[in-house]
Design an enzyme around this catalytic site. Structure first.
Site, PDB file in Angstrom:
ATOM      1  N   ASN A  52      32.129  41.955  42.332  1.00 18.12           N
ATOM      2  CA  ASN A  52      32.011  43.384  42.036  1.00 18.12           C
ATOM      3  C   ASN A  52      30.939  44.042  42.892  1.00 18.12           C
ATOM      4  OD1 ASN A  52      32.064  45.934  40.662  1.00 18.12           O
ATOM      5  ND2 ASN A  52      30.274  45.250  39.542  1.00 18.12           N
ATOM      6  N   GLU A  53      29.673  43.857  42.540  1.00 19.77           N
ATOM      7  CA  GLU A  53      28.604  44.433  43.378  1.00 19.77           C
ATOM      8  C   GLU A  53      27.479  43.411  43.537  1.00 19.77           C
ATOM      9  OE1 GLU A  53      27.471  48.120  41.501  1.00 19.77           O
ATOM     10  OE2 GLU A  53      26.371  47.130  39.892  1.00 19.77           O
TER      11      GLU A  53
END
Length: 660
Positions: A381-382
């Site tokens: 995701n991040e």
């Protein structure tokens, strides 16, 4: 005398103000619109949707189930349930009681064993997901699984009651035979109620087991049983999104690896899907929600189906073996990464494989024989740092060895700049990454100042996915952030910069998408809803205007040879839509003064009419709400005289011009 002098002075002042207003000149900007091809295509995926189960977006929101903890699977199995005495509202153990039976061999391991001493006082009650929303004139499907153990219980009586305990609908279900059986009934509420409750009583005495006590509106999206909330999906459909990113967001990672999102657990029968606590249940001290769980009734099959319904490309994001780095930052050892990589390969087969493949066969058995034709997949995701890059390499090699046409989304971390961001981009460029996901939550001022952000990006490097962004009126992770006109206007200005740089930026999405008025954790959000209705924010209408008018080819609009990226508070982008045979211009005026533009079209044949769409509001702090949406696009038709396009641009406005 003083009175007459005062009146004269006031009249004189008003006259001066009037003549001053009459003589006030509106500055005109002379713009050149060049229809010559730039050879830059606007990708169909340019404007899309980011979905994450935060703010009750899935359970209690898009997923239309109305019962909280329907199968008693929460850590505290009676969460959402009460056994009230009709007089004292305290547990009425004299009339009956409930115990939880656990079978750890099953994914849906708990069920309720109910012992009824008499048939007059024992009540089992469910509070719903911040209440149960009911509309008069609509029908609601009740279902439950029941096993008759002993005694003479002959009927289950179910009532819907309003906030004051008034009965609004009732149905009795006759119990027959032994063994587990599924029972169904239909409610027809006599009035509209925002926060009703479900009440269960019993006819007779004895012992029964109950599980999967469920209530759904019949009026769902496309009329699917156990489906999605119609008004919320309609708002997504109206955006005409190019892609649907799911299931998040930090929820992909989980606070721990055990709590990460595991897609294979969400495609089994709904009643066999293993419940899991939601990452956001205690993510923020200002909005603790210990009753926030995931039933996964909205699972990966339903996400793919929703993307298909919306005409959007499915974009699943998978765990890369790293738990949320803001929480435990738990890591899978590199030698133990294979199952995570295999999950990605199996997902591609589930989405795209024919019915002769293992996972394609499973998709076919679920009810979708035709492949979903997935083109994108996200790895992590991040995440950030060397640990992420090391794992990304393994995923990229394995995916492209088997599926070379799949485009992989990689990440640059949670911030739009800084050490981790710079490191991520440097390493991903070396690896010839295809699309890099950037996230930015920042002030309106930041968005206004960064409309030229991508003017400076390397045209030969990876493409950009602006995967999460939203202007924060107060500050990041502040509960008082508002979806006001200032935030929406600044996002519109920034989006002209995204569009002007469509050769670099190929995907964009606002975040988060949904928020329940009583169940939110994060602000601001694109669409707000309660149990009965929803409303679109000004930010939503900005997204809609860009997405509905994205065009197919980028062209140039300039002033004195320069792109409009904030000078004189003007921002602009322009596209051609070759399919609709339209030229579309988007102009943002972030000034408190009205201005005028005269556009000189070159190398473009124009009709003598243009459609002008204006989105604005008198106050920068103005918002939409459940009572009214005052900030909405307003459309008018103007005449083009002598080939010149002369248009007034109101103060603090987004204007879209469409010319055939």
């Amino acid at each position: 005398m003083k009175t007459r002098s005062k009146i004269f002075a006031t009249a004189f002042s008003l006259s001066l103000a009037f003549f001053s207003a009459q003589n006030k000149t509106i500055k005109t900007h002379f713009l050149d619109l060049d229809g010559t091809s730039t050879n830059i295509k606007i990708q169909p995926t340019m404007y899309g949707i980011f979905f994450e189960d935060i703010n009750f977006a899935a359970d209690g929101g898009l997923y239309a189930e109305l019962i909280k903890n329907r199968s008693f699977e929460f850590d505290e199995p009676l969460t959402g349930w009460k056994q009230p005495n009709t007089k004292t509202l305290s547990p009425n153990l004299d009339s009956g009681f409930l115990t939880i039976i656990t079978d750890k061999s099953k994914t849906n391991k708990n069920y309720a064993r109910i012992t009824v001493w008499n048939d007059k006082n024992y009540i089992l009650e469910n509070e719903g997901l911040r209440g149960i929303g009911l509309h008069q004139g609509e029908k609601y499907d009740l279902s439950f699984n029941l096993e008759n153990i002993s005694g003479n219980i002959s009927a289950i009586n179910t009532n819907l009651i309003d906030e004051n305990g008034t009965l609004i609908s009732s149905v009795s279900t006759i119990i027959k035979g032994g063994g587990w059986q599924k029972y169904n009934a239909v409610f027809s509420p006599s009035k509209t109620v925002e926060k009703a409750k479900l009440e269960i009583t019993f006819t007779g005495k004895g012992i029964v087991n109950m599980d999967m006590i469920s209530l759904f509106p019949q009026e769902t999206w496309k009329g699917r049983k156990g489906g999605l909330r119609k008004d919320l999906v309609q708002k997504l459909y109206d955006l005409q999104p190019g892609f649907l990113r799911f299931p998040g967001g930090c929820i992909v990672e989980g606070r721990t690896l055990a709590e990460r999102y595991q897609w294979k657990k969400t495609i089994v029968k709904v009643e066999d899907r293993e419940n899991l606590i939601n990452k956001w249940n205690n993510g923020f001290a200002h909005r603790l929600t210990p009753d926030y769980w995931q039933s996964f009734g909205l699972g990966f099959f339903e996400y793919f189906q929703l993307a298909e319904d919306l005409g959007a490309e499915p974009l699943p994001i998978l765990s890369c073996g790293m738990a949320c780095q803001f929480n435990t930052a738990e890591l899978v050892k590199m030698e133990d990464l294979d199952p995570y990589v295999q999950d990605a390969l199996d997902l591609i087969e589930f989405a795209n494989g024919d019915s002769n493949t293992k996972w394609g066969k499973i998709r076919t058995e679920i009810g979708h024989s035709k492949p979903f034709n997935m083109k994108f997949i996200g790895v992590g995701n991040e995440q950030w740092g060397a640990d992420y890059i090391e794992r990304y390499k393994v995923f990229e090699k394995a995916i492209h060895a088997k599926y070379p046409d799949i485009k992989i989304i990689s990440g640059s971390g949670p911030s739009p700049d800084g050490e981790f961001f710079d490191y991520g981009w440097k390493e991903l460029k070396k690896l010839n990454a295809q699309i890099v996901d950037e996230h930015y939550y920042n002030s309106p001022e930041w968005f206004l100042k960064n409309a030229d952000r991508y003017d400076k990006y390397d045209r030969r490097g990876p493409k950009v996915f602006a995967g999460e962004y939203a202007a924060q009126s107060v500050g990041v992770v502040k509960p008082d952030n508002k979806n006001n006109w200032l935030t929406a206007l600044s996002e519109a200005a920034f989006m002209t910069g995204l569009e002007r740089n469509a050769d670099v930026v190929t995907m964009t999405s606002y975040a988060p998408l949904f928020a329940h008025a009583d169940g939110w954790q994060w602000t601001p959000d694109l669409i707000w809803f309660n149990n009965l209705k929803s409303y679109a924010t000004p930010n939503y209408y900005v997204q809609k205007l860009f997405s509905n008018n994205k065009g197919t080819d980028l062209i140039k609009i300039s002033e004195n040879g320069n792109p409009l990226k904030g000078e004189n508070n003007l921002y602009a982008s322009a596209v051609r839509d070759l399919k609709k045979e339209e030229t579309i211009i988007k102009i943002v005026n972030s000034s408190s003064q009205e201005t005028s533009v005269e556009i000189n079209p070159k190398n473009i044949k124009t009709d003598n009419r243009l459609t002008k769409i204006v989105l604005t509001s008198a106050g920068l702090s103005d918002e939409n709400n459940f009572q009214s949406e005052t900030i909405i696009p307003k459309e008018e038709v103007q005449t083009i005289k002598k080939g010149k396009i002369s248009v007034e641009i109101p103060a603090n406005s987004l204007v879209v011009l469409k010319i055939k």
